[in-house]
Design a protein around this motif. Structure first.
Motif, mmCIF file in Angstrom:
data_model
loop_
_atom_site.group_PDB
_atom_site.id
_atom_site.type_symbol
_atom_site.label_atom_id
_atom_site.label_comp_id
_atom_site.label_asym_id
_atom_site.label_seq_id
_atom_site.Cartn_x
_atom_site.Cartn_y
_atom_site.Cartn_z
ATOM 1 N N ASP A 226 35.061 42.488 -47.662
ATOM 2 C CA ASP A 226 34.517 43.512 -48.530
ATOM 3 C C ASP A 226 33.138 43.084 -49.049
ATOM 4 N N TYR A 227 32.362 43.995 -49.601
ATOM 5 C CA TYR A 227 31.078 43.578 -50.181
ATOM 6 C C TYR A 227 30.716 44.357 -51.432
ATOM 7 N N ARG A 228 29.824 43.766 -52.188
ATOM 8 C CA ARG A 228 29.326 44.344 -53.434
ATOM 9 C C ARG A 228 27.979 44.977 -53.183
ATOM 10 N N ILE A 229 27.775 46.152 -53.749
ATOM 11 C CA ILE A 229 26.442 46.732 -53.600
ATOM 12 C C ILE A 229 25.681 46.720 -54.916
ATOM 13 N N ASP A 230 26.339 46.269 -55.990
ATOM 14 C CA ASP A 230 25.724 46.391 -57.315
ATOM 15 C C ASP A 230 25.391 45.050 -57.958
ATOM 16 N N SER A 231 25.511 43.971 -57.200
ATOM 17 C CA SER A 231 25.170 42.661 -57.779
ATOM 18 C C SER A 231 24.868 41.702 -56.634
ATOM 19 N N PHE A 232 24.431 40.485 -56.976
ATOM 20 C CA PHE A 232 24.251 39.471 -55.944
ATOM 21 C C PHE A 232 25.593 39.272 -55.246
ATOM 22 N N GLN A 233 25.559 38.827 -53.996
ATOM 23 C CA GLN A 233 26.785 38.672 -53.217
ATOM 24 C C GLN A 233 27.622 37.485 -53.718
ATOM 25 N N ARG A 234 28.929 37.602 -53.511
ATOM 26 C CA ARG A 234 29.852 36.501 -53.869
ATOM 27 C C ARG A 234 30.101 35.603 -52.655
ATOM 28 N N ASN A 235 29.804 36.148 -51.481
ATOM 29 C CA ASN A 235 29.890 35.305 -50.272
ATOM 30 C C ASN A 235 28.802 35.709 -49.284
ATOM 31 N N TYR A 236 28.313 34.681 -48.610
ATOM 32 C CA TYR A 236 27.317 34.872 -47.544
ATOM 33 C C TYR A 236 27.908 34.250 -46.288
ATOM 34 N N PHE A 237 27.390 34.667 -45.133
ATOM 35 C CA PHE A 237 27.832 34.074 -43.870
ATOM 36 C C PHE A 237 26.646 33.426 -43.176
ATOM 37 N N VAL A 238 26.905 32.284 -42.564
ATOM 38 C CA VAL A 238 25.845 31.427 -42.025
ATOM 39 C C VAL A 238 25.917 31.400 -40.500
ATOM 40 N N ILE A 239 24.886 31.901 -39.841
ATOM 41 C CA ILE A 239 24.849 31.837 -38.371
ATOM 42 C C ILE A 239 24.089 30.576 -37.943
ATOM 43 N N GLU A 240 24.252 30.212 -36.674
ATOM 44 C CA GLU A 240 23.546 29.044 -36.138
ATOM 45 C C GLU A 240 22.152 29.414 -35.635
ATOM 46 N N SER A 241 22.047 30.581 -35.026
ATOM 47 C CA SER A 241 20.772 31.037 -34.455
ATOM 48 C C SER A 241 20.952 32.494 -34.067
ATOM 49 N N PHE A 242 19.862 33.190 -33.795
ATOM 50 C CA PHE A 242 19.989 34.577 -33.339
ATOM 51 C C PHE A 242 20.616 34.627 -31.948
ATOM 52 N N ALA A 243 20.298 33.627 -31.121
ATOM 53 C CA ALA A 243 20.898 33.595 -29.779
ATOM 54 C C ALA A 243 22.419 33.502 -29.893
#
Ligand code: PHE
Ligand code: CO
Length: 284
Positions: A226-243
């Motif tokens: 789920d995500y929040r649209i009204d505040s800073f995020q509570r979780n982020y996701f980390v990718i390694e690269s665009f590739a």
């Protein structure tokens, strides 16, 4: 380019003054000098803020596209450079467009952008994306070939998707990559999500604050969160690269994934699962 189907045009009649595909002219000559000054202020502030926080591809894009503090960019001039690099272009729309219209444009390598700019009173917060968020936040990365490919594939996935829960899952994937994505760069994390990159406060918070979770990217985990649209995020996701992102999404077959997701509940924001790989905030 694939034309918008007649059925889609019927389902989504454009507002007065817009074309069947919801696009409108930018009318660059109608911006006031105050409006150009707001762009310049925002540009300079984020340029400084992002110096050692944003992914290298973003900075290369800013350079290659000639973005700067010389007023709101003229889409025509911007598109000449962007088109030559990756075949993408920016088109103006009157505001939020229906999902189906949005997917159609992405699948055709057209990025829809608001043409209005926030006021001084809204410098740090506004509800609808303006030309600063859309152009400064999103467009530099469209000059990167792998990212350009991801965005087009995402649009195609949206065009193919049936009405129903898959649209929500795709929206979460977009949210946690295109809008709020982080990337690993050695021991540190860097920003690439447009929602962070165009926000002065969140571009610090997302990397430095001990509060939010920074979780290693996993397509299924991301599409369930789920995500929040009204505040800073509570979780982020980390990718390694665009590739790597392209490999895990555009080059992957989602048929089984969609089936599995249909049986799994949505994960509330800020939940840490035992399977999550969690990254610490950046050290300075
Ligand atoms: N490759 C996915 C599929 O097989 C589609 C997709 C591409 C989804 C890019 C998201 C982003 O359906
Ligand atoms: Co955006």
């Amino acid at each position: 380019m694939e034309a918008l189907s007649v059925a889609a045009q019927r389902r989504h009649p454009p507002p007065p003054g817009a074309g069947a595909d919801w696009t409108i002219p930018q009318r660059w000559s109608q911006y006031s000098s105050d409006e150009h000054a707001i762009w310049n202020l925002l540009f300079r502030r984020q340029q400084a803020q992002l110096e050692d926080r944003v992914v290298a591809a973003f900075k290369r894009g800013v350079q290659a596209l000639g973005l700067g503090s010389h007023g709101i960019p003229r889409f025509e001039a911007l598109n000449e450079r962007l088109n030559a690099l990756t075949g993408w272009s920016v088109v103006a729309v009157p505001g939020i467009v229906p999902e189906e219209i949005f997917f159609h444009h992405l699948a055709n390598r057209q990025f829809v952008a608001g043409r209005f700019i926030r006021t001084l009173a809204q410098l740090d917060y506004l509800e609808e994306p303006d030309v600063f968020h859309d152009v400064f936040g999103h467009v530099p990365l469209l000059a990167d070939p792998a990212y350009a490919r991801y965005m087009q594939a995402y649009g195609e996935a949206g065009v193919r998707a049936p009405q129903g829960p898959i649209l929500g899952q795709l929206a979460r994937l977009y949210w946690y990559t295109v809008e709020f994505g982080l990337m690993r760069a050695g021991e540190q994390l860097r920003l690439f999500g447009a929602g962070i990159v165009s926000s002065n406060g969140e571009s610090e918070y997302a990397l430095d604050s001990p509060e939010p979770l920074r979780i290693g990217f996993d397509v299924q985990r991301t599409m369930r969160t789920d995500y929040r649209i009204d505040s800073f995020q509570r979780n982020y996701f980390v990718i390694e690269s665009f590739a790597d992102l392209v490999r895990l999404t555009a080059d992957a077959d989602f048929t089984d994934l969609y089936q599995e997701l249909a049986r799994l509940p949505v994960i509330p924001v800020g939940t840490r699962l035992p399977t999550d790989v969690v990254f610490p905030p950046n050290r300075h």
